[in-house]
Design a protein around this motif. Structure first.
Motif, PDB file in Angstrom:
ATOM      1  N   PRO C 365      -0.905  -6.007   5.569  1.00  0.00           N
ATOM      2  CA  PRO C 365      -1.167  -5.696   4.157  1.00  0.00           C
ATOM      3  C   PRO C 365      -2.533  -5.081   3.903  1.00  0.00           C
ATOM      4  CG  PRO C 365      -0.955  -8.075   4.499  1.00  0.00           C
ATOM      5  CD  PRO C 365      -0.639  -7.431   5.801  1.00  0.00           C
ATOM      6  N   ASP C 366      -3.485  -5.316   4.798  1.00  0.00           N
ATOM      7  CA  ASP C 366      -4.814  -4.748   4.557  1.00  0.00           C
ATOM      8  C   ASP C 366      -4.983  -3.362   5.158  1.00  0.00           C
ATOM      9  OD1 ASP C 366      -5.983  -8.069   4.993  1.00  0.00           O
ATOM     10  OD2 ASP C 366      -5.700  -6.979   3.110  1.00  0.00           O
ATOM     11  N   VAL C 367      -3.899  -2.769   5.663  1.00  0.00           N
ATOM     12  CA  VAL C 367      -3.933  -1.361   6.065  1.00  0.00           C
ATOM     13  C   VAL C 367      -3.263  -0.594   4.943  1.00  0.00           C
ATOM     14  CG1 VAL C 367      -3.135   0.334   7.753  1.00  0.00           C
ATOM     15  CG2 VAL C 367      -3.858  -1.936   8.508  1.00  0.00           C
ATOM     16  N   ILE C 368      -4.036   0.178   4.225  1.00  0.00           N
ATOM     17  CA  ILE C 368      -3.515   0.854   3.028  1.00  0.00           C
ATOM     18  C   ILE C 368      -3.738   2.356   3.140  1.00  0.00           C
ATOM     19  CG2 ILE C 368      -3.889  -1.141   1.554  1.00  0.00           C
ATOM     20  CD1 ILE C 368      -6.444   0.210   0.526  1.00  0.00           C
ATOM     21  N   ASP C 369      -3.161   3.107   2.182  1.00  0.00           N
ATOM     22  CA  ASP C 369      -3.381   4.560   2.208  1.00  0.00           C
ATOM     23  C   ASP C 369      -4.331   4.980   1.087  1.00  0.00           C
ATOM     24  OD1 ASP C 369      -0.085   5.457   0.843  1.00  0.00           O
ATOM     25  OD2 ASP C 369      -1.943   4.906  -0.182  1.00  0.00           O
ATOM     26  N   GLY C 370      -4.585   6.264   0.992  1.00  0.00           N
ATOM     27  CA  GLY C 370      -5.604   6.770   0.081  1.00  0.00           C
ATOM     28  C   GLY C 370      -5.327   6.465  -1.386  1.00  0.00           C
ATOM     29  N   LEU C 371      -4.056   6.624  -1.804  1.00  0.00           N
ATOM     30  CA  LEU C 371      -3.747   6.372  -3.216  1.00  0.00           C
ATOM     31  C   LEU C 371      -3.911   4.884  -3.539  1.00  0.00           C
ATOM     32  CD1 LEU C 371      -0.735   8.748  -4.028  1.00  0.00           C
ATOM     33  CD2 LEU C 371      -2.974   8.712  -5.117  1.00  0.00           C
TER      34      LEU C 371
END
Lengths: 293, 197, 675
Positions: C365-371
């Motif tokens: 969950p703590d790997v996210i994308d730019g948006l």
């Protein structure tokens, strides 16, 4: 047959039609008749010698026929398919013709026999095998008793096609070029075909001249291949082209091949229903394209 | 009218056969894709001459036949991918027309390797190069199509095929075994003297 | 008798290096029907065009062939030159000896022989060209803009300000697009919504703009100047005229935990919702998929399971029985501005893409994308602007930013560069550091692409002022270990492996066209490339037009692009549209089909295959008024010139001008082997 003669007489006397087009017996076997009087109506016959596709008379270019007025036409199943084709291509007003369908058990290949020919594997016309329209649908009247299935011919058209398919391409080239070598460009095939109704056939177009008119095999190749292509999805399999060809070119086999192609690729069989759209001129998003890179 | 005969595709000085290929390409996809191949400087065989049409829908099988008559050894017919036709539906009609033409050509004995059909889009310069190179290579293998243009002088009598074409079914009931005994075509109607009956 | 002039271009060295242009001119000089033949360095230049004009006058030319580049480049140029000299422009054609010859072959002899063939073929074609007049068609001076992001809004405003009506269709409930999700924009760190929302309101209130939100383009028929567009207005369940945006329905809705698309999955919304508080129009939609009442209806419940929003609405604007409706709009031009989506970091991937399993398929969950990072940083986002990580809401002390996830990767992702990620990564590093002063921002990069105005200075700021650590190298693995997110990377400049125990990782994922962009392109009949980006008419000189006349393109749907470039492109399309609308009639190329009424038998196969319905039935009557026969007839205003009718006509009774049978036959014949 009496049922047919009675019906024809009725249509003429009450003025429904001006002429009934069917067959009569003659010193030269069964031949077409344009019956305009009740006496003529009494001559109408239907037997295994009635192999002509009378739908060819409905070609709007035949002025002598259109001038006769309203017609009744006797049609077998294959003939009815041709009428449907003409309707589909806006070449015929449905109310210009009364269609008298006859139940058919197959025809022979010798219209000139002096008596009706008994149908055997030797005498049956190969194109009758597998007929799906022995009781035509597109008709105003239906006459005749139901007849048994025709016997299988010595070799069906499909078997002939298969035999050619089994050859190598080189052998097929040899075979067909030899056949086209015989063609004299009499255009009898075109003249008798009920679907060949163009005012000015592409073969007669000279500016530019796509199809070489000289009767050498190269020009003949172009003519015969083009005619077969133009009939794809339209040919009703009546076999008249091959019957008429004075050079004995197996045109029915050539046209049958494309009928099989159209059946296999587009699940299309010519039927005597003018509402069904022809396959060439139509398309589906998922049409086969395995031959395209 | 022979141009520079030594350098024309058809016969090089070395005598190796160089195929002549006429390509019928639609303006919006394949022609533009070929332009892109040029802009990208993708080198390819020089045997192909492109004739531009607005759409594959405009391409008539008579063009292909005429090309063979006029000396082409091979032909390419190419246009937009299905769903991408600039005129929305032209290539769908072409697809059916050419499926039937392709099958008929095969049936009359023209090697399918001589006619290449392809979908090449405006962004597929590399694919066009591949289509060209493969077509040229294939036709080179097949050799010149003199058999076709030479049909004008062709002289083969039907006698030669009398043995090839005889009505046969050992078993009149039409069994498989009887049919395959000799893969021959019945000439019940077709005889040498041309009698239609 | 033809008197054709042939002009062979050197194109500098482009053609002359490989093709002996003088030999081509020489070979054509004695060709039957050629009255003038010369070669010149740059035919498209002014002096080059003068040669054409001079030759037309001096040698009374009846046709012109310019053997040079592709007709797509300069056919118009030379046709204009011919018209200026009094020769009908349609008597001029080009022989492509550059793109199709000099640029793709090496052997000078082969290339020259081929160039002669090509030139001769076109000369033979031109002998059959006919002097045609352009067709004039009326223009509907209304525009359709598909997509209500910043590009669509800009185009709509510019066209509307220019005095023409615009129909703006947006598939979401509000206009604004992705720009409304951003926290701040580079290189100024302007608050995104602050600069966007005034434009959104202007578009909504503009008297010339008709806005259809929660709507999609259903079908498009017609052609430039005369499009008929069917718009599907999806069922909102809320009457747009009655609703006053009070928000009572949303407060009353019991389904509060639906993942919010606007919050990029990091926040929730209700079933009846506006995507964000500044939504334009400020009218909610009801998400029937997740609505309790509709779930019940689908199960076949006898009595509706909920109805709270309808009860709460004092204006009676909620209506559960609305259906999708259709609106037909007549427009003369279409602008496509459908924007982008991001390469998904999740396990479910579109066909053909593998995803990045080594980065955890989005399961950490703590790997996210730019948006998603934008939503964290945004003051109106799920964390009110505090940078808190999704798993436990704690403030991350080490954040790793990974560049080029899915971009520049022909094997697993997209081959292209997504252009904006280097900039927004720098921005994200800065935003993070501004909020977490003691935090550590590490960026793994391949190159830093900061080519715009103020861009390089901006990205340097991240490193020099905000102490972001930039490591040149790729990341091989990201996985959870305890409550840390472990990042294995490589530093190519030092040559050493790098392991970072991060608290949060932000992946800069590739920019892709929107899902459904291909289907829309097919409806509009515009072409697209293998990634789904709309194709421009010419990459250098016609970047905002498509090859479909009347359809223009702006923004990220054509290629990855940032906000200033999208805005510029949108204004450019508006200029094109207004130029189209500047005349009452449009001149069209006379490439239309004509029926030979003598040989036509009226089978109407042409009518059946015509994609534009350009063929009609025509009655031929005698002088006495009696109907003789019916034939086909082509409406020249509607016909687009594909020629499908001609190939299907068995008797060849229909001819397409500019590609007649005579012309094609002449070309095939010209290639004949004379030996």
């Amino acid at each position: 047959m009496k049922e047919l003669r009675d019906l024809a007489r009725q249509l003429l006397t009450d003025g429904t039609v001006d002429v009934v087009v069917g067959w009569e017996d003659s010193p030269r076997g069964a031949r077409p008749i344009f019956a305009a009087t009740p006496d003529d109506a009494d001559k109408l016959i239907f037997d295994t010698r009635c192999l002509h596709n009378l739908a060819t008379y409905l070609n709007p270019r035949r002025k002598q026929v259109t001038d006769l007025g309203k017609l009744a036409l006797v049609v077998k199943g294959c003939d009815a398919k041709a009428v449907a084709g003409l309707l589909r291509e806006a070449q015929l007003d449905r109310d210009r013709v009364v269609l008298i369908g006859v139940r058919c058990g197959g025809v022979c290949e010798d219209s000139m026999a002096s008596e009706p020919v008994e149908l055997t594997p030797e005498t049956i016309a190969p194109r009758c095998f597998g007929c799906d329209n022995r009781e035509p649908h597109l008709v105003d009247h239906l006459v005749g008793d139901p007849l048994p299935e025709p016997p299988a011919p010595l070799l069906t058209l499909d078997e002939r096609v298969a035999a050619l398919d089994a050859l190598t391409p080189e052998e097929r080239w040899e075979y067909w070029t030899a056949q086209f070598d015989k063609c004299v460009r009499c255009y009898a095939c075109r003249q008798v075909c009920p679907m060949c109704v163009c005012e000015r056939c592409v073969a007669d177009k000279s500016r530019p001249q796509w199809i070489e008119t000289a009767s050498h095999p190269r020009g003949n190749f172009s003519w015969n291949v083009t005619r077969a292509l133009h009939l794809a999805g339209r040919c009703v399999g009546c076999g008249e082209c091959e019957r008429f060809c004075p050079a004995g070119i197996p045109l029915a086999t050539l046209n049958r091949k494309l009928q099989l192609v159209v059946e296999e690729r587009y699940a299309y069989r010519v039927a005597d229903d003018p509402e069904v759209t022809a396959p060439i001129g139509d398309f589906r998003l998922d049409d086969q394209q395995e031959f395209i890179k | 009218m022979s141009g520079t005969s030594e350098t024309r595709a058809g016969a090089t000085a070395g005598g190796d056969f160089e195929p002549r290929i006429t390509a019928f390409a639609c303006n919006w996809c394949t022609y533009t894709g070929a332009d892109l191949a040029g802009t990208s400087r993708l080198h390819m065989a020089s045997n192909v001459r492109i004739i531009r049409l607005p759409c594959t829908g405009r391409i008539d099988p008579l063009f292909v036949i005429k090309a063979f008559e006029r000396g082409a050894d091979g032909v390419i017919v190419s246009g937009c991918h299905p769903a991408d036709c600039h005129y929305t539906a032209g290539n769908y009609h072409a697809r059916r027309r050419f499926a039937v033409f392709h099958d008929l050509m095969g049936f009359v004995g023209v090697d399918p390797g001589r006619i290449t059909f392809s979908w090449v889009s405006a962004s597929e310069g590399a694919k066009w190069r591949n289509v060209v190179d493969e077509a040229v290579s294939k036709v080179r293998e097949l050799g010149p199509f003199t058999a076709y243009r030479g049909l004008i002088d062709h002289n083969v009598s039907a006698d030669h095929f009398e043995g090839l074409l005889t009505a046969v079914r050992a078993d009149p009931a039409g069994s498989e075994a009887g049919q395959t005994e000799a893969a021959q075509v019945g000439a019940a109607v077709v005889t040498d003297d041309g009698d239609p009956s | 008798m033809s008197r054709i002039g042939i002009f062979v271009c050197h194109c500098g060295e482009n053609i002359a290096r490989t093709v002996d242009v003088a030999a081509v001119a020489e070979a054509l000089r004695d060709h039957p029907g050629v009255a003038w033949s010369e070669d010149y360095k740059y035919m498209c230049s002014d002096p080059g065009q003068s040669l054409v004009r001079k030759a037309i006058e001096e040698h009374e030319l009846t046709g012109v062939v310019v053997a040079a580049c592709s007709p797509h480049m300069h056919e118009k140029t030379f046709r204009r030159a011919c018209a200026a000299a009094g020769l009908n422009p349609f008597m001029c054609e080009m022989a492509n000896i550059r793109e199709h010859c000099s640029w793709i072959h090496e052997d000078r002899d082969e290339a020259t022989a081929k160039a002669i063939d090509i030139a001769r073929t076109i000369v033979e074609k031109v002998k059959h060209n006919r002097p045609l007049e352009s067709i004039r068609i009326p223009v509907t001076k209304r525009a359709l803009v598909v997509g209500g992001g910043i590009a669509g809004i800009q185009a709509a405003l510019d066209i509307a300000d220019g005095g023409h009506e615009v129909v703006l269709v947006e598939k979401e409930a509000s206009i604004g697009g992705h720009m409304s999700q951003l926290s701040e924009t580079f290189p100024t760190l302007d608050c995104s919504q602050c600069i966007l929302t005034p434009r959104m309101v202007e578009a909504y209130q503009h008297p010339n703009i008709k806005l259809h939100t929660w709507s999609e383009v259903e079908s498009v028929d017609g052609y430039i100047g005369n499009f008929t567009v069917k718009v599907r207005k999806k069922a909102r369940s809320v009457d747009e005229d009655l609703c006053n945006g009070c928000g009572d329905c949303q407060a009353a809705c019991p389904a509060k935990k639906i993942p919010s698309e606007f919050e990029a999955g990091l926040g929730t919304r209700t079933a009846i919702y506006v995507p964000f508080p500044q939504a334009v129009p400020n009218i909610p939609v009801l998400d029937r998929q997740n609505c309790t009442l509709f779930k019940g209806r689908r199960k076949g419940l006898a009595k509706d399971a909920c109805g709270k929003c309808k009860e709460a609405c004092l204006r009676g604007a909620v209506d559960y029985d609305t259906e999708d409706t259709f609106v037909e709009e007549q427009v003369g031009a279409i602008v496509v501005a459908t924007g982008y989506g991001l390469y998904s970091i999740g396990r479910e991937q579109p066909e053909g893409l593998k995803g990045y399993g080594e980065y955890g398929y989005g399961e950490v969950p703590d790997v996210i994308d730019g948006l998603q990072f934008e939503r964290l940083a945004s003051a109106s986002g799920p964390t009110a602007g505090a940078i808190l990580r999704p798993s436990d809401g704690k403030e991350p002390k080490t954040v790793v930013f990974v560049h080029c996830v899915g971009s520049r990767d022909p094997e697993k992702g997209m081959s292209y560069c997504s252009k904006i990620c280097c900039m927004y990564n720098a921005k994200h590093a800065m935003l993070y550091k501004h909020k977490v002063h003691d935090g550590r921002a590490v960026a793994f990069y391949m190159d830093v692409r900061a080519a715009g105005k103020g861009y390089d200075e901006f990205s340097r700021r991240a490193i020099e002022e905000d102490e972001a650590e930039y490591i040149r190298g790729r990341v091989s693995r990201i996985f959870r270990e305890g409550d840390k997110v472990k990042v294995w990377g490589f530093d190519t400049l030092s040559g050493e492996q790098v392991v970072i125990d991060a608290d949060m990782v932000v992946l800069a994922t590739a920019m892709r066209p929107q899902a459904g962009a291909k289907e829309l392109a097919q409806k509009l009949n515009v072409s697209y490339d293998e990634h789904g980006f709309i194709n421009e008419a010419h990459p250098k000189l016609r970047p905002v037009e498509t090859n479909t006349a009347g359809v223009f393109v702006a923004g990220a749907c054509q290629a990855p692009r940032d906000i200033p470039d999208s805005v510029a492109m949108a204004s450019a399309t508006a200029a094109k549209v207004m130029s189209l609308f500047s005349a009452d009639e449009l001149e069209r190329e006379p490439a239309v089909a004509v029926v030979n009424e003598t040989t036509c038998i009226g089978c109407m196969s042409c009518e059946h295959v015509c994609p534009y319905g350009a063929v009609e039935v025509k009655e031929i009557r005698g002088r006495d008024g009696a109907l003789q026969r019916t034939v086909a007839s082509v409406n020249p205003g509607v016909c687009q010139g594909c020629g499908t009718c001609q190939a299907v006509c068995l008797s060849k009774s229909i001819e397409l001008e500019t590609f007649t049978d005579e012309q094609v036959y002449a070309e095939i014949n010209a290639l004949a082997a004379w030996d």
